[in-house]
Structure formats: C-alpha cells, structure tokens
Enzyme design. Structure first.
Site, PDB file in Angstrom:
ATOM      1  N   GLU A   1     -14.393  20.133  42.747  1.00 28.23           N
ATOM      2  CA  GLU A   1     -14.456  20.703  41.388  1.00 28.23           C
ATOM      3  C   GLU A   1     -13.059  20.814  40.778  1.00 28.23           C
ATOM      4  O   GLU A   1     -12.913  20.862  39.561  1.00 28.23           O
ATOM      5  CB  GLU A   1     -15.092  22.097  41.435  1.00 28.23           C
TER       6      GLU A   1
ATOM      7  N   SER B   1     -11.879  22.295  46.729  1.00 28.19           N
ATOM      8  CA  SER B   1     -13.118  21.691  46.236  1.00 28.19           C
ATOM      9  C   SER B   1     -12.852  20.521  45.302  1.00 28.19           C
ATOM     10  O   SER B   1     -11.892  20.528  44.520  1.00 28.19           O
ATOM     11  CB  SER B   1     -13.899  22.765  45.479  1.00 28.19           C
TER      12      SER B   1
ATOM     13  N   ASP C   1     -13.576  42.091  53.428  1.00 27.69           N
ATOM     14  CA  ASP C   1     -13.811  41.475  52.127  1.00 27.69           C
ATOM     15  C   ASP C   1     -12.482  40.889  51.630  1.00 27.69           C
ATOM     16  O   ASP C   1     -11.419  41.498  51.823  1.00 27.69           O
ATOM     17  CB  ASP C   1     -14.303  42.560  51.143  1.00 27.69           C
TER      18      ASP C   1
ATOM     19  N   TYR D   1     -14.410  38.365  38.688  1.00 33.74           N
ATOM     20  CA  TYR D   1     -14.715  38.540  40.112  1.00 33.74           C
ATOM     21  C   TYR D   1     -14.423  37.251  40.877  1.00 33.74           C
ATOM     22  O   TYR D   1     -13.844  37.260  41.967  1.00 33.74           O
ATOM     23  CB  TYR D   1     -16.180  38.962  40.299  1.00 33.74           C
TER      24      TYR D   1
ATOM     25  N   TYR E   1     -14.489  28.985  38.366  1.00 31.69           N
ATOM     26  CA  TYR E   1     -14.475  28.705  39.809  1.00 31.69           C
ATOM     27  C   TYR E   1     -13.404  27.665  40.138  1.00 31.69           C
ATOM     28  O   TYR E   1     -12.576  27.853  41.035  1.00 31.69           O
ATOM     29  CB  TYR E   1     -15.858  28.199  40.253  1.00 31.69           C
TER      30      TYR E   1
ATOM     31  N   HIS F   1     -21.254  19.124  49.815  1.00 30.92           N
ATOM     32  CA  HIS F   1     -21.935  18.880  51.081  1.00 30.92           C
ATOM     33  C   HIS F   1     -23.083  19.868  51.236  1.00 30.92           C
ATOM     34  O   HIS F   1     -22.968  21.041  50.894  1.00 30.92           O
ATOM     35  CB  HIS F   1     -20.974  18.922  52.267  1.00 30.92           C
TER      36      HIS F   1
ATOM     37  N   GLY G   1     -16.189  33.954  55.229  1.00 32.06           N
ATOM     38  CA  GLY G   1     -17.347  33.177  54.753  1.00 32.06           C
ATOM     39  C   GLY G   1     -18.220  32.658  55.874  1.00 32.06           C
ATOM     40  O   GLY G   1     -18.936  31.671  55.707  1.00 32.06           O
TER      41      GLY G   1
ATOM     42  N   LEU H   1     -13.052  30.271  54.229  1.00 29.63           N
ATOM     43  CA  LEU H   1     -14.226  29.683  53.562  1.00 29.63           C
ATOM     44  C   LEU H   1     -14.883  30.662  52.596  1.00 29.63           C
ATOM     45  O   LEU H   1     -15.757  30.283  51.820  1.00 29.63           O
ATOM     46  CB  LEU H   1     -15.279  29.264  54.599  1.00 29.63           C
TER      47      LEU H   1
HETATM   48  P1  NAP Z   1     -21.543  29.711  50.517  1.00 30.45           P
HETATM   49  O1  NAP Z   1     -22.730  29.252  51.293  1.00 30.45           O
HETATM   50  O2  NAP Z   1     -21.731  30.217  49.137  1.00 30.45           O
HETATM   51  O3  NAP Z   1     -20.796  30.832  51.396  1.00 30.45           O
HETATM   52  C1  NAP Z   1     -19.779  31.611  50.853  1.00 30.45           C
HETATM   53  C2  NAP Z   1     -19.364  32.631  51.875  1.00 30.45           C
HETATM   54  O4  NAP Z   1     -18.333  33.455  51.291  1.00 30.45           O
HETATM   55  C3  NAP Z   1     -20.476  33.601  52.304  1.00 30.45           C
HETATM   56  O5  NAP Z   1     -20.318  33.897  53.669  1.00 30.45           O
HETATM   57  C4  NAP Z   1     -20.192  34.829  51.463  1.00 30.45           C
HETATM   58  O6  NAP Z   1     -20.693  36.031  52.016  1.00 30.45           O
HETATM   59  C5  NAP Z   1     -18.666  34.814  51.499  1.00 30.45           C
HETATM   60  N1  NAP Z   1     -18.062  35.648  50.466  1.00 30.45           N
HETATM   61  C6  NAP Z   1     -18.395  35.737  49.162  1.00 30.45           C
HETATM   62  N2  NAP Z   1     -17.644  36.651  48.531  1.00 30.45           N
HETATM   63  C7  NAP Z   1     -16.810  37.165  49.471  1.00 30.45           C
HETATM   64  C8  NAP Z   1     -15.832  38.173  49.471  1.00 30.45           C
HETATM   65  N3  NAP Z   1     -15.546  38.878  48.362  1.00 30.45           N
HETATM   66  N4  NAP Z   1     -15.160  38.445  50.609  1.00 30.45           N
HETATM   67  C9  NAP Z   1     -15.460  37.766  51.748  1.00 30.45           C
HETATM   68  N5  NAP Z   1     -16.398  36.810  51.834  1.00 30.45           N
HETATM   69  C10 NAP Z   1     -17.075  36.516  50.705  1.00 30.45           C
HETATM   70  O7  NAP Z   1     -20.456  28.537  50.426  1.00 30.45           O
HETATM   71  P2  NAP Z   1     -20.300  27.224  51.327  1.00 30.45           P
HETATM   72  O8  NAP Z   1     -21.088  26.123  50.698  1.00 30.45           O
HETATM   73  O9  NAP Z   1     -20.520  27.568  52.755  1.00 30.45           O
HETATM   74  O10 NAP Z   1     -18.769  26.856  51.048  1.00 30.45           O
HETATM   75  C11 NAP Z   1     -17.719  27.363  51.892  1.00 30.45           C
HETATM   76  C12 NAP Z   1     -16.401  27.274  51.157  1.00 30.45           C
HETATM   77  O11 NAP Z   1     -16.123  25.919  50.807  1.00 30.45           O
HETATM   78  C13 NAP Z   1     -16.341  28.050  49.836  1.00 30.45           C
HETATM   79  O12 NAP Z   1     -15.031  28.506  49.666  1.00 30.45           O
HETATM   80  C14 NAP Z   1     -16.658  26.996  48.790  1.00 30.45           C
HETATM   81  O13 NAP Z   1     -16.105  27.370  47.551  1.00 30.45           O
HETATM   82  C15 NAP Z   1     -15.969  25.792  49.394  1.00 30.45           C
HETATM   83  N6  NAP Z   1     -16.536  24.482  49.073  1.00 30.45           N
HETATM   84  C16 NAP Z   1     -17.864  24.227  49.250  1.00 30.45           C
HETATM   85  C17 NAP Z   1     -18.354  22.967  48.987  1.00 30.45           C
HETATM   86  C18 NAP Z   1     -19.808  22.641  49.178  1.00 30.45           C
HETATM   87  O14 NAP Z   1     -20.254  21.598  48.660  1.00 30.45           O
HETATM   88  N7  NAP Z   1     -20.560  23.426  49.940  1.00 30.45           N
HETATM   89  C19 NAP Z   1     -17.492  21.948  48.551  1.00 30.45           C
HETATM   90  C20 NAP Z   1     -16.137  22.242  48.400  1.00 30.45           C
HETATM   91  C21 NAP Z   1     -15.651  23.510  48.673  1.00 30.45           C
HETATM   92  P3  NAP Z   1     -22.227  36.526  51.744  1.00 30.45           P
HETATM   93  O15 NAP Z   1     -23.072  35.749  52.706  1.00 30.45           O
HETATM   94  O16 NAP Z   1     -22.169  37.975  52.034  1.00 30.45           O
HETATM   95  O17 NAP Z   1     -22.540  36.205  50.309  1.00 30.45           O
HETATM   96  O1  G4F Z   2     -25.423  22.018  43.134  1.00 28.94           O
HETATM   97  P1  G4F Z   2     -24.467  22.466  42.099  1.00 28.94           P
HETATM   98  O2  G4F Z   2     -24.630  23.856  41.581  1.00 28.94           O
HETATM   99  O3  G4F Z   2     -23.024  22.197  42.678  1.00 28.94           O
HETATM  100  P2  G4F Z   2     -21.580  22.051  41.997  1.00 28.94           P
HETATM  101  O4  G4F Z   2     -21.525  22.696  40.673  1.00 28.94           O
HETATM  102  O5  G4F Z   2     -21.221  20.599  42.067  1.00 28.94           O
HETATM  103  O6  G4F Z   2     -20.669  22.897  42.999  1.00 28.94           O
HETATM  104  C1  G4F Z   2     -20.834  22.793  44.413  1.00 28.94           C
HETATM  105  O7  G4F Z   2     -20.003  21.766  44.897  1.00 28.94           O
HETATM  106  C2  G4F Z   2     -18.596  22.005  44.715  1.00 28.94           C
HETATM  107  C3  G4F Z   2     -17.859  20.786  45.276  1.00 28.94           C
HETATM  108  O8  G4F Z   2     -17.748  19.816  44.272  1.00 28.94           O
HETATM  109  C4  G4F Z   2     -18.222  23.277  45.439  1.00 28.94           C
HETATM  110  F1  G4F Z   2     -16.882  23.496  45.315  1.00 28.94           F
HETATM  111  C5  G4F Z   2     -18.999  24.438  44.866  1.00 28.94           C
HETATM  112  O9  G4F Z   2     -18.690  25.614  45.619  1.00 28.94           O
HETATM  113  C6  G4F Z   2     -20.498  24.148  45.020  1.00 28.94           C
HETATM  114  O10 G4F Z   2     -20.805  24.115  46.397  1.00 28.94           O
HETATM  115  O11 G4F Z   2     -24.577  21.491  40.836  1.00 28.94           O
HETATM  116  C7  G4F Z   2     -24.426  20.090  40.975  1.00 28.94           C
HETATM  117  C8  G4F Z   2     -24.746  19.424  39.632  1.00 28.94           C
HETATM  118  C9  G4F Z   2     -23.985  20.048  38.440  1.00 28.94           C
HETATM  119  O12 G4F Z   2     -23.512  19.011  37.629  1.00 28.94           O
HETATM  120  C10 G4F Z   2     -25.061  20.832  37.693  1.00 28.94           C
HETATM  121  O13 G4F Z   2     -24.852  20.925  36.287  1.00 28.94           O
HETATM  122  O14 G4F Z   2     -26.131  19.619  39.365  1.00 28.94           O
HETATM  123  C11 G4F Z   2     -26.275  19.972  37.998  1.00 28.94           C
HETATM  124  N1  G4F Z   2     -27.545  20.699  37.851  1.00 28.94           N
HETATM  125  C12 G4F Z   2     -28.582  20.268  37.099  1.00 28.94           C
HETATM  126  N2  G4F Z   2     -29.574  21.170  37.130  1.00 28.94           N
HETATM  127  C13 G4F Z   2     -27.863  21.895  38.368  1.00 28.94           C
HETATM  128  C14 G4F Z   2     -29.148  22.198  37.918  1.00 28.94           C
HETATM  129  N3  G4F Z   2     -27.185  22.724  39.204  1.00 28.94           N
HETATM  130  C15 G4F Z   2     -27.800  23.876  39.586  1.00 28.94           C
HETATM  131  N4  G4F Z   2     -27.147  24.704  40.435  1.00 28.94           N
HETATM  132  N5  G4F Z   2     -29.042  24.229  39.139  1.00 28.94           N
HETATM  133  C16 G4F Z   2     -29.767  23.410  38.284  1.00 28.94           C
HETATM  134  O15 G4F Z   2     -30.888  23.727  37.906  1.00 28.94           O
END
Ligand code: NAP
Ligand code: G4F
Length: 348
Positions: A136, A134, A63, A100, A157, A187, A8, A85
């Site tokens: 979530e 997460s 992958d 998937y 998810y 974040h 990631g 990640l």
């Molecule tokens: P992101 O921006 O969506 O990045 C996801 C990464 O995973 C990208 O590099 C993507 O590659 C790669 N990926 C997707 N499918 C894959 C596969 N089949 N094999 C290998 N790599 C793959 O997510 P992020 O916000 O940086 O989050 C990083 C990690 O923390 C994730 O696991 C997410 O679920 C978790 N997380 C995120 C948050 C948050 O708020 N950001 C909070 C809690 C947990 P491509 O660029 O090619 O799509």
């Molecule tokens: O920004 P979101 O899509 O993030 P969500 O669902 O909280 O998930 C993110 O944070 C998780 C950590 O808690 C990660 F694990 C996960 O990978 C991802 O990074 O949505 C945040 C909130 C939700 O309640 C959604 O229903 O915003 C609400 N929302 C309202 N309108 C929307 C929208 N979300 C999206 N994406 N698009 C909208 O138009």
C-alpha cells in the site's frame, strides 16, 4: 534456544509466524491486547499452559500505544528477534480512524524501535527487528513495483506505514541497528480477517452455496492485487532476519488479478453464477483507491532464495474449501435449532 517477541501475534500473519518459529525451536513471546471478547482464536492450537515444562509460546498483555509496557516486555523477554506485525491493518477503516491508525502503525513502530534502542544501549545484546511494511506504500505508483519504486501512499494506513518504514531505515542508519524492512504485497489464507475482500468473498459465496445468504455486496471490482499465501510470506519475514545485513525487500508473487477475477474464480469453483448474487455498493469504495499492485520480488528471490509456493488457484481452493466446511457446519447447527452468530460480513 532463540527467543522471538511478536506484536500482532493474534492476527493472520502472527499466527503463521508463531507456527513457523515454534517449528524452528524458538521460544515465542507474543504481545496481545486486552479485549472484552477472546481474540486468540488463531493461536489457540499453539498455546499450552505456561506451567507445562514443554511450553514454548508465552503471551503478554501489551499495546503499541503504550511505550512503557513495550520497554518492560523487552527487558523481561530479552529477545533475539522482534517482529513488529501489530497494526490497525484495514485500509478502509483507516479513513474512519486516521488518528488511531497513525498512533498504532506509525508511532507504535517508533515506540518499539525506541524501546529496542534503549535495550541495546543498556545491555549491549543485539536484537534483530522486522518491520511489516506494505505494498500500500506504493499506492498510486504504477506496477511492477520494486524496492526502488517511489512511495505514493493513498490512505492514512499507507501514510502511517511509510512513516514506520522510514523510522526503521533511520534507526538502521543512525544507530547501526539491525532493522529489516519487508514490503509485502497482499497475502491471504483461511485465517484472513473476514472484512478483507478475499475472505469476504469466499465466506459469502460458500454461504450462498449452502443457502444461508442470498447476496454479496462489494465495492470496486476493478482494483488489481498481487495475492499470495500468508504461510509463504511469514517464511520471507524470517529469512529477512537471518540475512547477514539488514535491508529492504519486496515480497510478492508477480501475478495480479482484479477483484472481479477473484470473485469469478470463487463462484466458478462452487458452480455458481456470480452475476446473480454480487452487487456493487458504493459504501465499500475508498475516498482514494490503490488501482493496481503487482510486485517484482527478484531481489528476495536472488538474495534470500525465497519464492512463493502457493499460486492463485491453489489459494482460492484452500480458502473456498475452508469456508465451505464452515458454511456446512453452520447449516447443520441451524437445522438443529441453534442460531450461531454470523460475524461482520457486511462491514469492511
Ligand atoms: P491482522 O490480521 O489485522 O492482525 C493485526 C494484529 O495487530 C492483530 O494481532 C491485532 O490484535 C494487532 N493489533 C492491532 N492494534 C494493536 C495495538 N494497538 N497494539 C498491539 N497490537 C495491535 O493483520 P495481518 O494481515 O496479520 O498483517 C500483519 C502485519 O502486516 C500488519 O502490520 C499489516 O499492516 C501488515 N501487512 C499485511 C499484509 C497482508 O496482506 N496481510 C500485507 C502487507 C503488510 P487484535 O487481534 O487484538 O485485533
Ligand atoms: O482486501 P482489501 O481490504 O485489502 P487492501 O486494501 O489491499 O489492504 C490489504 O493489503 C495491504 C497490502 O497491499 C495490507 F497492507 C493491508 O494491511 C491489507 O492487508 O481490499 C483489496 C481491494 C481494494 O482495492 C478494495 O477497494 O479490494 C477492493 N474491494 C472491493 N470491494 C473491497 C471490497 N475491499 C474490501 N475490504 N471490502 C469490499 O467489499
């Protein structure tokens, strides 16, 4: 020189983590997916030609759905630390692609753990593993959420992330592997994917300000999230792996806001009235929603000495400033007769 292998790396967190590790003199190996279009924008500034003797960031195709390539890469790289990640990380999309999502997020983690376990058995070389859990996973469990709050996942998810979390704990307990589990709350950053709600809002509001767009359609405005800055959270990931023992940690700011409050803060910063431009569209509602997330990161604060540096207002300002600049550039290009592609603001 320590070596890290990062899945990631092309994502938001992967790019900040790569920066952090390079600043700490690691050699960083990232796994990237083959894609018809470039997917390395977020790490271009870190990349050097591998022939350059100074190069310390190396990219490998792979992958999480392909266990053989994961094994091969572990063997080739011989990392000290593995950061998992990689994920299909969009909650709403996981309802459309549940199979998937489970394959990558749950089974992908299992494949990587198995590969590390076999590598350990074959070489005896210790490897520390970070699993990106997460908030979530807490889903419908009410806040404040801690390491002891029961999981109640509300999407494919989140269910997949719970499975990945427990695979990690099980490999820690069964084989004595160093698997550290982060439970990170939302974040964000200027590098956040454009279909997550914060970035969707900052991009659209800035384009509205520059006259490039009229309206922004959102889903549930009442959902509450604990939003921190991604740069602070990758520091926590690294600290989890430097700790003496592998453990589970909540990483959060402890402050929650509704989506509506995020919208208000962004539009106010731009001197706009959000009610004139924002409309609710049910297509963005989820079949099951996570209503309220707010983490208690006392354990991370006490044990790891971690605390967030960037608060809510500073995060909003950082993202608005970045997207305002992008909108201005787009306006200039359009005025000069170019038609830049505006990506995906209507999805997610
Ligand atoms: P992101 O921006 O969506 O990045 C996801 C990464 O995973 C990208 O590099 C993507 O590659 C790669 N990926 C997707 N499918 C894959 C596969 N089949 N094999 C290998 N790599 C793959 O997510 P992020 O916000 O940086 O989050 C990083 C990690 O923390 C994730 O696991 C997410 O679920 C978790 N997380 C995120 C948050 C948050 O708020 N950001 C909070 C809690 C947990 P491509 O660029 O090619 O799509
Ligand atoms: O920004 P979101 O899509 O993030 P969500 O669902 O909280 O998930 C993110 O944070 C998780 C950590 O808690 C990660 F694990 C996960 O990978 C991802 O990074 O949505 C945040 C909130 C939700 O309640 C959604 O229903 O915003 C609400 N929302 C309202 N309108 C929307 C929208 N979300 C999206 N994406 N698009 C909208 O138009």
């Amino acid at each position: 020189m320590k070596k890290a292998l990062v899945t990631g790396i092309t994502g938001q967190d992967g790019s900040y983590l790569a920066e952090l590790l390079l600043s700490k003199d690691y050699q960083v190996h990232g796994i990237i997916r083959r894609s018809a279009s470039f997917n390395t924008d977020r790490i271009e500034h870190l990349y050097r030609d591998p022939h350059d003797p100074e190069a310390r960031l190396f990219l490998h195709y792979g992958d999480l759905t392909d266990g053989t390539c994961l094994r091969r890469l572990l063997h080739r790289v011989q990392p000290d630390e593995v950061y998992n990640l990689g994920a299909q990380s969009h909650v709403k999309i996981s309802f459309e692609q549940p199979g998937y999502t489970a394959d990558v997020d749950a089974l992908g983690t299992l494949r990587l753990l198995e590969a590390v376990h076999d590598h350990l058995s074959a070489t005896g070389k210790p490897v520390r593993f970070y699993q990106a859990g997460s908030s979530e996973m807490f889903g419908a469990s009410p806040p404040p959420q801690t390491e002891n709050t029961p999981f109640y996942p509300r999407s494919p998810y989140a269910v997949s992330k719970v499975a990945a979390h427990w695979f990690g704990v099980n490999y820690r307990e069964a084989y004595g592997m160093f698997v550290a589990n982060g439970i990170l709350f939302n974040h964000e950053s200027p590098r956040r994917g454009e279909t997550f709600v914060t970035r969707k809002i900052t991009r659209a509001a800035c384009r509205i300000k520059e006259g490039l767009q009229d309206q922004l359609f959102l889903g549930n405005l009442d959902a509450k999230r604990d939003w921190g800055f991604a740069g602070d959270y990758v520091e926590a990931m690294w600290r989890l792996l430097q700790h003496d023992t592998p453990d589970t940690f909540v990483v959060a700011t402890g402050e929650a806001h509704t989506v509506r409050e995020f919208v208000e803060a962004v539009f106010e910063k731009l001197g706009l009235d959000w009610k004139k431009s924002v409309a609710v569209d049910k297509r963005y509602f989820r079949p099951t929603e996570v209503d309220s997330l707010c983490g208690d990161a006392t354990k991370a604060r006490k044990v790891l000495g971690w605390k967030p540096q960037v608060g809510f207002d500073a995060l909003v300002t950082m993202m608005v400033d970045h997207d305002r600049e992008l909108a201005r550039q787009e306006k200039t290009l359009r005025a000069a007769g170019h038609e830049p592609t505006t990506r995906g603001s209507t999805h997610g």
